[in-house]
Design an enzyme around this catalytic site. Structure first.
Site, PDB file in Angstrom:
ATOM      1  NE  ARG A 103      -3.831   0.307   2.142  1.00  0.00           N
ATOM      2  CZ  ARG A 103      -4.611   0.788   3.110  1.00  0.00           C
ATOM      3  NH1 ARG A 103      -4.685   0.170   4.281  1.00  0.00           N
ATOM      4  NH2 ARG A 103      -5.315   1.888   2.910  1.00  0.00           N
ATOM      5  CB  CYS A 151      -1.818   3.460   9.624  1.00  0.00           C
ATOM      6  SG  CYS A 151      -3.181   3.979  10.687  1.00  0.00           S
TER       7      CYS A 151
END
Length: 274
Positions: A172, A229
């Site tokens: 990611r 995150c």
């Protein structure tokens, strides 16, 4: 005081004169609610706390899991029996992400005695209970600001002038995949630091010396450190791991879900430059 507690230590403290309040924060991103799992079996005396509604505000411009309204958060903690001076232990069923979110919020809100069960539910070898407790109401009143937070501008500045760690999975970070947010990639200048690498194979945190060596290799050598995150949940686990290593860190609470929602903010892709 360390930020974690072992299952053996928890067993001893629970039988002692000041047993901790236990908070069950089982949560799975995109998965079923944690309440049914809690009702099927939890640590005796533990109270279930819902991450989406009690440990976060409504999704919006601030990201998928913005900071909760202090009044809502405080009411949830008092309902669970949390007092200003009562020890608290949080746990979940996975890598400590949700439990660390509760740990971080309590610390941010001024509670000084809160720890995460190292290894979560899987580390517990005692009996489980299906009884839903009704603890006496606690007296904890949040006083936000005890831990540092970052907004989008602060995260961008730290990525340039300090160390901003991206706690998501490496794919990611690189932008290879993005299953949730508008666009993949990372904040320019951020360093990839997946939370899974904070854990040993048995699901507990790696020893302090190993964590310290990991973060030093990532660039945590004395300057300012921040973490983000996807939505501010798993990054709390990384803040906890950094604390175990003796490193203070700020949390970008909006994280990638907030950053990527604005098409005017820059996005970097690929591995970090060497």
């Amino acid at each position: 005081m360390t930020a974690i507690i072992t299952a053996a230590e928890l067993t001893g403290e629970s039988a002692g004169p000041r047993p901790p309040v236990l908070l069950d924060i089982r949560y799975q991103l995109g998965g079923p609610p944690g309440r049914p799992a809690y009702e099927a079996g939890h640590l005796p005396g533990a109270v279930y706390v819902d991450l989406d509604t009690e440990l976060a505000g409504a999704p919006g411009e601030g990201g998928r899991h913005p900071l909760p309204d202090p009044g809502v958060f405080g009411a949830a903690m008092r309902r669970a029996g949390v007092g200003a001076d009562t020890p608290v232990v949080t746990y979940d069923g996975g890598l400590g992400w949700a439990a660390a979110r509760a740990w971080w919020l309590l610390r941010w809100a001024g509670h000084r005695d809160v720890r995460v069960l190292d290894g979560g539910l899987a580390a517990w070898t005692g009996p489980l209970s299906t009884e839903v407790p009704e603890p006496a109401e606690g007296d904890f009143r949040p006083e936000p600001g005890a831990l540092p937070v970052l907004d989008a501008d602060g995260a961008a500045a730290l990525a340039r002038d300090g160390l901003l760690l991206d706690a998501r999975a490496a794919e990611r970070y690189r932008g290879d995949v993005e299953p949730i947010d508008r666009i993949g990639g990372h904040i320019p200048g951020a360093v990839s630091a997946p939370t899974a690498e904070n854990m040993a194979e048995n699901g507990t945190f790696r020893p302090v010396a190993e964590l310290a060596a990991r973060f030093e290799a990532l660039g945590a050598t004395g300057g300012s450190v921040g973490v983000y995150c996807g939505s501010g949940v798993s990054a709390a686990q990384e803040v906890l791991a950094l604390e175990l290593a003796g490193i203070g860190a700020a949390l970008y609470t909006g994280s990638w879900s907030e950053w990527s929602s604005d098409p005017d903010r820059p996005v970097a892709k690929g591995p970090a430059p060497r």
